[in-house]
Design a protein around this motif. Structure first.
Motif, short mmCIF file in Angstrom:
data_model
loop_
_atom_site.label_atom_id
_atom_site.label_comp_id
_atom_site.label_asym_id
_atom_site.label_seq_id
_atom_site.Cartn_x
_atom_site.Cartn_y
_atom_site.Cartn_z
N GLU A 21 -24.20 -43.43 10.27
CA GLU A 21 -23.45 -42.22 9.40
C GLU A 21 -24.46 -41.04 9.61
OE1 GLU A 21 -22.62 -43.37 5.68
OE2 GLU A 21 -20.96 -44.61 6.01
N SER A 22 -25.66 -41.06 9.73
CA SER A 22 -26.61 -39.91 10.03
C SER A 22 -26.29 -39.63 11.46
CB SER A 22 -28.07 -40.50 9.64
OG SER A 22 -28.88 -39.45 10.24
N VAL A 23 -26.40 -40.61 12.25
CA VAL A 23 -26.10 -40.02 13.65
C VAL A 23 -24.91 -39.40 14.11
CG1 VAL A 23 -26.27 -40.94 16.16
CG2 VAL A 23 -27.92 -41.89 14.51
N ILE A 24 -23.68 -40.27 13.74
CA ILE A 24 -22.46 -39.59 14.31
C ILE A 24 -22.04 -38.31 13.44
CG2 ILE A 24 -21.73 -41.86 14.77
CD1 ILE A 24 -20.22 -42.40 12.00
N SER A 25 -22.93 -38.01 12.30
CA SER A 25 -22.54 -36.72 11.47
C SER A 25 -23.18 -35.50 12.25
CB SER A 25 -23.13 -36.91 10.27
OG SER A 25 -24.48 -36.78 9.98
N GLN A 26 -24.23 -36.03 13.26
CA GLN A 26 -24.77 -34.72 13.92
C GLN A 26 -23.75 -33.83 14.42
OE1 GLN A 26 -28.30 -33.93 13.78
NE2 GLN A 26 -27.99 -35.67 12.09
N SER A 27 -23.94 -32.25 14.34
CA SER A 27 -23.30 -31.47 14.85
C SER A 27 -23.40 -31.15 16.10
CB SER A 27 -23.57 -29.99 14.18
OG SER A 27 -24.80 -29.70 14.54
N TYR A 28 -24.53 -31.32 16.75
CA TYR A 28 -24.59 -31.53 18.25
C TYR A 28 -24.34 -32.80 18.87
CZ TYR A 28 -27.28 -30.80 22.69
OH TYR A 28 -27.68 -30.84 23.90
N LYS A 29 -23.41 -32.94 19.87
CA LYS A 29 -22.72 -33.98 20.23
C LYS A 29 -23.20 -34.61 21.70
CE LYS A 29 -20.25 -34.38 16.50
NZ LYS A 29 -20.58 -35.35 15.46
N ASP A 30 -24.06 -33.78 22.29
CA ASP A 30 -24.46 -34.23 23.73
C ASP A 30 -25.48 -35.34 23.33
OD1 ASP A 30 -24.77 -34.53 26.42
OD2 ASP A 30 -25.91 -32.66 26.65
N TYR A 31 -25.07 -36.36 23.16
CA TYR A 31 -25.97 -37.83 22.95
C TYR A 31 -25.06 -39.17 23.37
CZ TYR A 31 -24.06 -38.61 18.38
OH TYR A 31 -23.31 -38.63 17.32
N GLU A 32 -25.79 -40.08 23.51
CA GLU A 32 -25.14 -41.45 23.43
C GLU A 32 -25.96 -42.21 22.47
OE1 GLU A 32 -25.81 -43.79 27.13
OE2 GLU A 32 -28.19 -43.55 26.98
N PHE A 33 -25.15 -43.13 21.80
CA PHE A 33 -25.79 -43.93 20.80
C PHE A 33 -25.70 -45.37 20.98
CE2 PHE A 33 -25.08 -44.71 15.92
CZ PHE A 33 -26.27 -45.37 15.74
N GLY A 53 -16.41 -47.44 17.54
CA GLY A 53 -16.02 -46.36 18.40
C GLY A 53 -16.77 -45.04 18.58
N ASN A 54 -17.78 -45.08 17.78
CA ASN A 54 -18.89 -44.09 17.66
C ASN A 54 -20.26 -44.64 18.41
OD1 ASN A 54 -17.43 -43.75 14.78
ND2 ASN A 54 -17.71 -41.92 15.84
N ILE A 55 -20.33 -45.68 18.75
CA ILE A 55 -21.48 -46.29 19.56
C ILE A 55 -21.05 -46.48 20.74
CG2 ILE A 55 -23.02 -48.30 19.52
CD1 ILE A 55 -22.20 -48.48 16.52
N LEU A 97 -30.40 -32.47 15.00
CA LEU A 97 -30.40 -32.57 16.63
C LEU A 97 -30.20 -31.23 16.92
CD1 LEU A 97 -31.02 -34.67 18.48
CD2 LEU A 97 -28.49 -35.32 18.72
N ALA A 98 -29.18 -30.53 16.68
CA ALA A 98 -28.91 -29.03 17.06
C ALA A 98 -30.21 -28.31 16.86
CB ALA A 98 -27.86 -28.33 16.35
N LYS A 99 -30.90 -28.13 15.73
CA LYS A 99 -32.08 -27.35 15.78
C LYS A 99 -33.14 -27.66 16.65
CE LYS A 99 -31.41 -26.15 10.96
NZ LYS A 99 -32.05 -26.51 9.62
N ALA A 100 -33.41 -29.12 16.90
CA ALA A 100 -34.24 -29.71 17.99
C ALA A 100 -34.25 -29.29 19.15
CB ALA A 100 -34.56 -31.21 17.54
N ASN A 101 -32.89 -29.17 19.46
CA ASN A 101 -32.27 -28.92 20.82
C ASN A 101 -32.81 -27.56 21.51
OD1 ASN A 101 -30.68 -29.71 23.47
ND2 ASN A 101 -29.51 -27.90 22.71
N GLU A 102 -32.67 -26.68 20.22
CA GLU A 102 -33.12 -25.21 20.58
C GLU A 102 -34.49 -25.20 21.21
OE1 GLU A 102 -32.18 -23.32 17.20
OE2 GLU A 102 -30.19 -23.25 17.24
#
Length: 273
Positions: A21-33, A53-55, A97-102
């Protein structure tokens, strides 16, 4: 695709649900799970199927330990950077993830902080990061893989050592950063809420045994002895010492302080018996 988030799990269904739930709630979406389950018997597979469906990739099958499972995830990963968010651990919040990506550009490693809470006492703390990463640091600590982003190409010819049960990630970090000189940046942000796992004394003894075997195989005896002496300092003190030694003025103060302490010990040895 910039990130591959890899979660390994074995019989930790509640922790797995939190992590997913933590991973799929990330606002930054350029990732694979990617989820690697060790053929759990506690309902973990049902949770994975519920969120399938989210993995992007998942498997539930027997493995040969933590690092065998992590290597399975690495082999499936396609992202530029890998993050190992194991079951029970979660991103600090939905914007992490969005903050780290910056802050992430082209270094080999990016290391952030963990937020830790002891479920029994309620005590909490945030990981202390050193001012720099050195062999002395690895004598007293490792880097938090839950809060790290590792360039995938670093694993192309060197996966985690599956002969080690506890310290393989520590060995990987040390070899890549200290011996191979891979680039790194420390991120002054909290990446992970880390689940306290209550490592037993047996595990701590095994970890110490593994690390000692690695260090004695990599370092000449004289160098090992020098770093072993520094390891008697607690982690916070060692980090402060290294930071001072990096500064010309700080180095002079440390030298003076050591001389004063040494003379005091020589004059009053009975005080320190």
């Amino acid at each position: 695709m910039k990130y591959s988030i890899i979660t390994i799990n074995y019989n930790n269904c509640d922790g797995l649900r939190k992590t997913i739930e933590s991973v799929i709630s990330q606002s930054y979406k350029d990732y694979e799970f990617i989820v690697i389950d060790g053929s759990s018997t506690d309902g973990s597979r049902d949770i994975i199927e519920h969120y399938s469906g989210n993995i992007d990739y998942w498997v539930s099958e027997p493995d040969n330990g933590i690092f065998n499972a992590m290597n399975k995830g690495i082999r499936q990963a396609k992202g530029e950077y890998l993050n190992f968010m194991n079951s029970g651990d979660t991103f600090y919040n939905s914007e992490t993830l969005a903050k780290a990506n910056e802050l992430i550009d082209d270094s080999d490693f990016y290391i952030g902080k963990d937020y830790n809470v002891n479920p029994e006492t309620g005590e909490d703390f945030v990981t202390i990061l050193p001012s720099r990463i050195s062999m002395a640091m690895f004598f007293v600590w490792t880097l938090p893989h839950q809060s790290s982003f590792i360039k995938r190409t670093l694993f192309m010819n060197s996966l985690y050592d599956e002969n080690l049960r506890i310290s393989s990630d520590w060995k990987f970090f040390m070899e890549k950063i200290v011996y191979e000189g891979c680039s790194f940046k420390l991120l002054d942000i909290v990446i992970c809420n880390r689940e306290q796992d209550g490592i037993s004394n047996v595990q701590l003894d095994k970890m110490a045994e593994e690390r000692n075997l690695i260090l004695t195989s990599l370092l000449p005896p004289g160098i090992y002895k020098d770093y072993k002496s520094l390891s008697h300092l607690d982690r916070s003190t060692l980090y402060k010492l290294l930071n001072l030694l990096d500064q010309e003025r700080g180095c002079k103060y440390i030298t003076l302080a050591v001389k004063i302490i040494y003379r005091f010990l020589r004059r009053f040895p009975e005080l320190f018996k």
